[in-house]
Design a protein around this motif. Sequence first.
Motif, PDB file in Angstrom:
ATOM      1  N   VAL A 188       0.841  -1.200   0.000  1.00  0.00           N
ATOM      2  CA  VAL A 188       0.000   0.000   0.000  1.00  0.00           C
ATOM      3  C   VAL A 188       0.873   1.246   0.000  1.00  0.00           C
ATOM      4  N   ARG A 189       1.873   1.244   0.860  1.00  0.00           N
ATOM      5  CA  ARG A 189       2.747   2.415   0.972  1.00  0.00           C
ATOM      6  C   ARG A 189       3.473   2.671  -0.343  1.00  0.00           C
ATOM      7  N   GLU A 190       4.018   1.598  -0.925  1.00  0.00           N
ATOM      8  CA  GLU A 190       4.798   1.763  -2.149  1.00  0.00           C
ATOM      9  C   GLU A 190       3.922   2.186  -3.326  1.00  0.00           C
ATOM     10  N   LEU A 191       2.752   1.550  -3.453  1.00  0.00           N
ATOM     11  CA  LEU A 191       1.857   1.924  -4.550  1.00  0.00           C
ATOM     12  C   LEU A 191       1.294   3.326  -4.364  1.00  0.00           C
ATOM     13  N   ALA A 192       1.075   3.707  -3.112  1.00  0.00           N
ATOM     14  CA  ALA A 192       0.604   5.068  -2.847  1.00  0.00           C
ATOM     15  C   ALA A 192       1.667   6.083  -3.253  1.00  0.00           C
ATOM     16  N   ALA A 193       2.933   5.748  -2.997  1.00  0.00           N
ATOM     17  CA  ALA A 193       4.016   6.647  -3.392  1.00  0.00           C
ATOM     18  C   ALA A 193       4.108   6.746  -4.917  1.00  0.00           C
ATOM     19  N   VAL A 194       3.934   5.605  -5.600  1.00  0.00           N
ATOM     20  CA  VAL A 194       3.958   5.617  -7.068  1.00  0.00           C
ATOM     21  C   VAL A 194       2.798   6.442  -7.609  1.00  0.00           C
ATOM     22  N   LYS A 195       1.622   6.231  -7.051  1.00  0.00           N
ATOM     23  CA  LYS A 195       0.436   6.978  -7.505  1.00  0.00           C
ATOM     24  C   LYS A 195       0.608   8.467  -7.251  1.00  0.00           C
ATOM     25  N   LYS A 196       1.180   8.804  -6.117  1.00  0.00           N
ATOM     26  CA  LYS A 196       1.432  10.220  -5.827  1.00  0.00           C
ATOM     27  C   LYS A 196       2.379  10.819  -6.862  1.00  0.00           C
ATOM     28  N   GLY A 197       3.429  10.056  -7.214  1.00  0.00           N
ATOM     29  CA  GLY A 197       4.368  10.530  -8.223  1.00  0.00           C
ATOM     30  C   GLY A 197       3.696  10.728  -9.575  1.00  0.00           C
ATOM     31  N   LEU A 198       2.845   9.775  -9.971  1.00  0.00           N
ATOM     32  CA  LEU A 198       2.137   9.894 -11.238  1.00  0.00           C
ATOM     33  C   LEU A 198       1.162  11.064 -11.226  1.00  0.00           C
ATOM     34  N   ASP A 199       0.487  11.258 -10.096  1.00  0.00           N
ATOM     35  CA  ASP A 199      -0.440  12.397  -9.979  1.00  0.00           C
ATOM     36  C   ASP A 199       0.314  13.720 -10.091  1.00  0.00           C
ATOM     37  N   GLN A 200       1.500  13.768  -9.494  1.00  0.00           N
ATOM     38  CA  GLN A 200       2.297  14.992  -9.574  1.00  0.00           C
ATOM     39  C   GLN A 200       2.727  15.263 -11.013  1.00  0.00           C
ATOM     40  N   ILE A 201       3.171  14.208 -11.704  1.00  0.00           N
ATOM     41  CA  ILE A 201       3.582  14.363 -13.098  1.00  0.00           C
ATOM     42  C   ILE A 201       2.392  14.785 -13.953  1.00  0.00           C
ATOM     43  N   LYS A 202       1.227  14.205 -13.665  1.00  0.00           N
ATOM     44  CA  LYS A 202       0.018  14.585 -14.400  1.00  0.00           C
ATOM     45  C   LYS A 202      -0.315  16.051 -14.177  1.00  0.00           C
ATOM     46  N   ALA A 203      -0.178  16.503 -12.924  1.00  0.00           N
ATOM     47  CA  ALA A 203      -0.450  17.906 -12.616  1.00  0.00           C
ATOM     48  C   ALA A 203       0.558  18.821 -13.306  1.00  0.00           C
ATOM     49  N   ILE A 204       1.824  18.387 -13.320  1.00  0.00           N
ATOM     50  CA  ILE A 204       2.863  19.179 -13.990  1.00  0.00           C
ATOM     51  C   ILE A 204       2.579  19.256 -15.483  1.00  0.00           C
ATOM     52  N   ALA A 205       2.186  18.121 -16.073  1.00  0.00           N
ATOM     53  CA  ALA A 205       1.885  18.106 -17.503  1.00  0.00           C
ATOM     54  C   ALA A 205       0.710  19.025 -17.822  1.00  0.00           C
ATOM     55  N   ALA A 206      -0.312  19.001 -16.967  1.00  0.00           N
ATOM     56  CA  ALA A 206      -1.465  19.874 -17.184  1.00  0.00           C
ATOM     57  C   ALA A 206      -1.064  21.338 -17.085  1.00  0.00           C
ATOM     58  N   ALA A 207      -0.238  21.641 -16.086  1.00  0.00           N
ATOM     59  CA  ALA A 207       0.234  23.023 -15.928  1.00  0.00           C
ATOM     60  C   ALA A 207       1.097  23.438 -17.112  1.00  0.00           C
ATOM     61  N   THR A 208       1.850  22.488 -17.643  1.00  0.00           N
ATOM     62  CA  THR A 208       2.693  22.778 -18.807  1.00  0.00           C
ATOM     63  C   THR A 208       1.841  23.112 -20.025  1.00  0.00           C
ATOM     64  N   GLN A 209       0.813  22.280 -20.264  1.00  0.00           N
ATOM     65  CA  GLN A 209      -0.052  22.518 -21.408  1.00  0.00           C
ATOM     66  C   GLN A 209      -0.785  23.852 -21.295  1.00  0.00           C
ATOM     67  N   GLU A 210      -1.145  24.225 -20.071  1.00  0.00           N
ATOM     68  CA  GLU A 210      -1.860  25.482 -19.864  1.00  0.00           C
ATOM     69  C   GLU A 210      -0.925  26.686 -19.838  1.00  0.00           C
ATOM     70  N   GLY A 211       0.383  26.423 -19.848  1.00  0.00           N
ATOM     71  CA  GLY A 211       1.344  27.516 -19.812  1.00  0.00           C
ATOM     72  C   GLY A 211       1.435  28.197 -18.464  1.00  0.00           C
ATOM     73  N   LEU A 212       1.057  27.475 -17.394  1.00  0.00           N
ATOM     74  CA  LEU A 212       1.067  28.067 -16.061  1.00  0.00           C
ATOM     75  C   LEU A 212       2.475  28.154 -15.479  1.00  0.00           C
ATOM     76  N   VAL A 213       3.381  27.322 -15.990  1.00  0.00           N
ATOM     77  CA  VAL A 213       4.766  27.325 -15.521  1.00  0.00           C
ATOM     78  C   VAL A 213       5.651  27.668 -16.706  1.00  0.00           C
ATOM     79  N   ALA A 214       6.292  28.844 -16.645  1.00  0.00           N
ATOM     80  CA  ALA A 214       7.043  29.347 -17.800  1.00  0.00           C
ATOM     81  C   ALA A 214       8.186  28.421 -18.200  1.00  0.00           C
ATOM     82  N   THR A 215       8.814  27.781 -17.218  1.00  0.00           N
ATOM     83  CA  THR A 215       9.986  26.944 -17.506  1.00  0.00           C
ATOM     84  C   THR A 215       9.618  25.542 -17.971  1.00  0.00           C
ATOM     85  N   LEU A 216       8.340  25.220 -17.956  1.00  0.00           N
ATOM     86  CA  LEU A 216       7.896  23.896 -18.376  1.00  0.00           C
ATOM     87  C   LEU A 216       6.971  24.052 -19.579  1.00  0.00           C
ATOM     88  N   ARG A 217       7.433  23.515 -20.713  1.00  0.00           N
ATOM     89  CA  ARG A 217       6.650  23.573 -21.933  1.00  0.00           C
ATOM     90  C   ARG A 217       6.767  22.248 -22.666  1.00  0.00           C
TER      91      ARG A 217
END
Length: 574
Positions: A188-217
């Motif tokens: 549970v702990r390990e899969l939760a950590a993996v899911k958290k990492g994937l959720d973070q990457i998903k959030a970063i990707a969404a922010a990148t597509q929206e242009g919310l983070v200038a350094t990430l495109r």
Amino acid sequence: MFIRLSANRDEFQPVDFKPGFNAIIADRAQGSTDQDSRNARGKSTMLMLINYVLAGNLHPSLRPLADDGWEVTLTLEMFGGTVAATRGLAAGRKLTLLADGTARDVISPYLTEGKIALHDWKDLLGLALFRLEPDAQEVAGGISVRTLLSYVIRSETPKDPLKVIAQQGATSSRQHVAFLLGLDWQVVRELAAVKKGLDQIKAIAAATQEGLVATLRPEEELVMERAAVSNEVEHWQQRVAGFRVLEDPNSLVARADEITAQISRLRDQALVDRRMRELYVGSLVDTESSAASALPIEAIFDAAGAVLADGFKRQIGDVRAFHATLIANRRLFIRTEIDTLDRRIAERSVELTRLDSQRDSTLRTLDAGGALDELNAMREELSEAQGRLAALDLQIEQARELLARREELKLEQSTRRNDATRELAGSRTKLDRISARFSNKMSRLYGKDAALTVSVDDGGYRFSIRATGAGSTGVDRMVLFCFDLTMLEEGTVTEHHPDFLVHDSSVFDGVDPRQRAGALRFAQEMVEVSGGQYICTINSNDIPDEVLQEDWFKDGIIRTILDTETGGLVGRDF
């Protein structure tokens, strides 16, 4: 199991627990008035004190007792012996332990002058009550003996029995329930950590597509921009490499003008010479053609019928010889002049080529060169472009690393889910038995179906409790009661649950009397058969009349607190 709860104050009457069923009741005394209440009699205070000795935090309501120097002692069975743990309410970082039998041998290495540090006490509690290794408690966000105890000592009654409080996170709930059921909580702990990492990457990707983070495109956008900047860098590099610093650019301009004037003069002279050559060539041709076409004078006189004297013929011969000599000299002169002109034209052509080359070099130097300030300005432009190129390289690397990390996490998630699924398949017999016990209890109480199911998702083991009629307060309380009782029943034969269960009176709030009576009987029957210990606190008016008259319940009452009793359980008002 618990044996005794006591304090260092005479006003506190010790509570002696016994194996099997235990009940602490708040009752109405004879002659009490309507103002006398069975509430606030100290039932919940008893659970607070037990939890505190078992390495919990001091509840704010107990602060007055701490200020008066209270110490609480809980005696319980651990490691095959008895252990009396005393903890001061004011200074609780260390506890005093007294042990006998085999428990003394286990605990002694942890003691310093009869005292034990709080974190070591938690380690011992984990080992004794849950077979929880100390290393597991040291893992950040891992298993906590205090959280496990909250599943066993229910002072809170959340709607979801899989939680100890309503605000408990899903990962914490899943980990601790998995541990109690004997599953690998680390999954549970390990899969939760993996899911958290994937959720973070998903959030970063969404922010990148929206242009919310200038350094990430997006990578494709960065690569296109890099190509343009790379061309710009190459342009400035070439300009800087070909630049010449001119100490006196004005002299080069004058030199270029001088060379241009020389070239102009030479070209004018070349034009004159070419025209002169054309005239000489024409004159030479005319001379040769006129000589070839001239008729002898004798032929002319013969045609006229004249007879020339010999002397006149000699004179004509002399004239002809002189004329021939004159023509020959003229031809020689013309040819000499043509040769001279050809030589001058050739020499002038070489000189023009040299001057043209020299002028071109001077002009290129003027075009590429300039003052030192101009060179520095170009170098700044180059440096700025190179900086943008380096930043783009870093951003591209980050974008690619993010993509690679996402693929790694997805692979890890898939692998761990497969491992968890295989482990779950191997535990199905045990889990089905637990679910059947839970379902049987709910069926006996309500005649309705219920089930405890376990599956695997991206967060690890997913536990679900379903019961017909769930949603009402009474049914939800009994779902929690049956789940806890099932875990106690299972815990008497497994290692991940102690052999006791404690319920606060709130567990019975809103429950119909018939189900309340059935629940109390379940608890008594189960601990009588299994040898476990059940402790509950309850107001007398919440106890069904038929239960109050039964011997097993009367025998299980270990303390009755009257509504007129000063201070209730602790014997003082605060």
